[in-house]
Design a protein around this motif. Structure first.
Motif, mmCIF file in Angstrom:
data_model
loop_
_atom_site.group_PDB
_atom_site.id
_atom_site.type_symbol
_atom_site.label_atom_id
_atom_site.label_comp_id
_atom_site.label_asym_id
_atom_site.label_seq_id
_atom_site.Cartn_x
_atom_site.Cartn_y
_atom_site.Cartn_z
ATOM 1 N N SER A 137 -6.391 0.656 0.266
ATOM 2 C CA SER A 137 -5.684 1.891 -0.103
ATOM 3 C C SER A 137 -6.214 3.083 0.676
ATOM 4 C CB SER A 137 -5.817 2.142 -1.606
ATOM 5 O OG SER A 137 -7.183 2.151 -1.999
ATOM 6 N N LYS A 171 -5.210 3.003 4.640
ATOM 7 C CA LYS A 171 -3.829 3.330 5.007
ATOM 8 C C LYS A 171 -3.494 4.817 4.886
ATOM 9 C CE LYS A 171 -2.238 -0.683 6.226
ATOM 10 N NZ LYS A 171 -1.687 -0.895 7.590
ATOM 11 N N PHE A 215 0.835 -1.197 0.000
ATOM 12 C CA PHE A 215 0.000 0.000 0.000
ATOM 13 C C PHE A 215 0.874 1.253 0.000
ATOM 14 C CE2 PHE A 215 0.632 -1.364 4.399
ATOM 15 C CZ PHE A 215 1.138 -0.221 4.980
#
Length: 289
Positions: free
Chosen positions: A177, A180, A110
């Motif tokens: 995504s 994070k 990520f």
């Protein structure tokens, strides 16, 4: 083990060596060398993993100064001046304790942010207003400097807190995504050696004046389900990540966190992570608004 750190004092940049305990002890005085126009990242690359050579190169011809530690503003390890020259990223579900039937041959990677995502101890960690459920993640952070040929070279490791919206990920795995995109805590100490096989420590979370959660963690290369070399070679096989001069901060995953114990971090909670085996403590207050 050689530990390098960088900081500023009265508008000048300095580099120092020593243990985190030496620098954080009450009343500590640091022996620092002025950087002047020296490119610290280039010197790290030139030393090619030779700690003694790097120490000698940074000290050569520079008069050391003794400066009280509480007057020094530390910096994340090897942080470039341009925010866009630093890329913060990581891997998820890398540890043996998280292996199950759905485990893949390569862990999810990520993107977390650019250089301004990194927050030193005492600074606040920002979380998106729409976050579902936040958790801390105590992690080893690998630092790479990309050389002139576009190859990321390992410089050393430090420690961090990968604040994560675990609730959003649990609600929809495809939203990793988004989960994070919170700030990341990081220590200023760059340990000039191979990543440690085992790191143990404790996490404490305070709400107001009350401790509301406490737990322990174990991380390190022995705790990983994946081979670290394989993880990194796969990541850096993508040339778009390897612009010359770019510094990568790669969080390599966490043991169980407070969320796995049924706890959810709230706005203004204070997280303290103590990496006991390495004398590093990170303390951050969460801004979730």
């Amino acid at each position: 083990m050689t530990v390098l750190y960088e900081g500023t004092h009265d508008g000048e940049r300095y580099v120092g060596f020593g243990t985190p305990e030496d620098a954080t002890a009450e009343g500590a005085t640091l022996t620092l060398y002025p950087l002047g126009d020296l490119d610290l990242r280039a010197e790290v690359l030139a030393a090619d993993g030779d700690s003694a050579a790097l120490t000698a190169a940074l000290a050569a011809g520079r008069e050391p100064r003794s400066i009280p530690a509480d007057e020094v503003s530390f910096r994340p390890p090897l942080l470039p001046d341009a925010i866009g020259d630093a890329l913060v990223s990581g891997f998820m579900q890398t540890h043996n304790v998280k292996v199950d039937a759905s485990t893949q041959s390569q862990p999810n990677w990520f993107f977390k942010g650019l250089g301004d995502t990194l927050k030193l101890s005492g600074e606040r960690l920002r979380a998106p207003r729409g976050a579902v459920a936040l958790t801390e993640e105590a992690e080893i952070v690998l630092v790479y400097v990309t050389d002139e040929g576009g190859t990321p070279q390992y410089a050393g490791y430090t420690f961090g807190n990968d604040l994560t919206d675990i609730g959003r990920f649990k609600r929809h795995a495809g939203h990793l995504s988004y989960a994070k995109l919170c700030d990341a805590g990081v220590a200023p100490w760059l340990f000039l050696g191979t990543p440690p096989s085992q790191v143990t420590g404790q996490v404490a979370i305070e709400r107001g004046a009350e401790e509301v959660w406490r737990g322990t963690f174990t991380t390190g290369t022995k705790a990983l389900h994946y081979g670290l070399r394989d993880m990194m070679s796969e990541l850096f096989s993508y040339e778009g990540l390897s612009h010359p001069g770019r510094v990568h901060y790669v969080y390599i995953g966490a043991d169980r966190a407070s969320f796995h114990d049924g706890f959810t971090i709230a706005d203004q909670d204070r997280i303290e992570i103590h990496f006991a085996t390495h004398g590093v403590t990170l303390t951050h207050t969460v801004d979730w608004r």
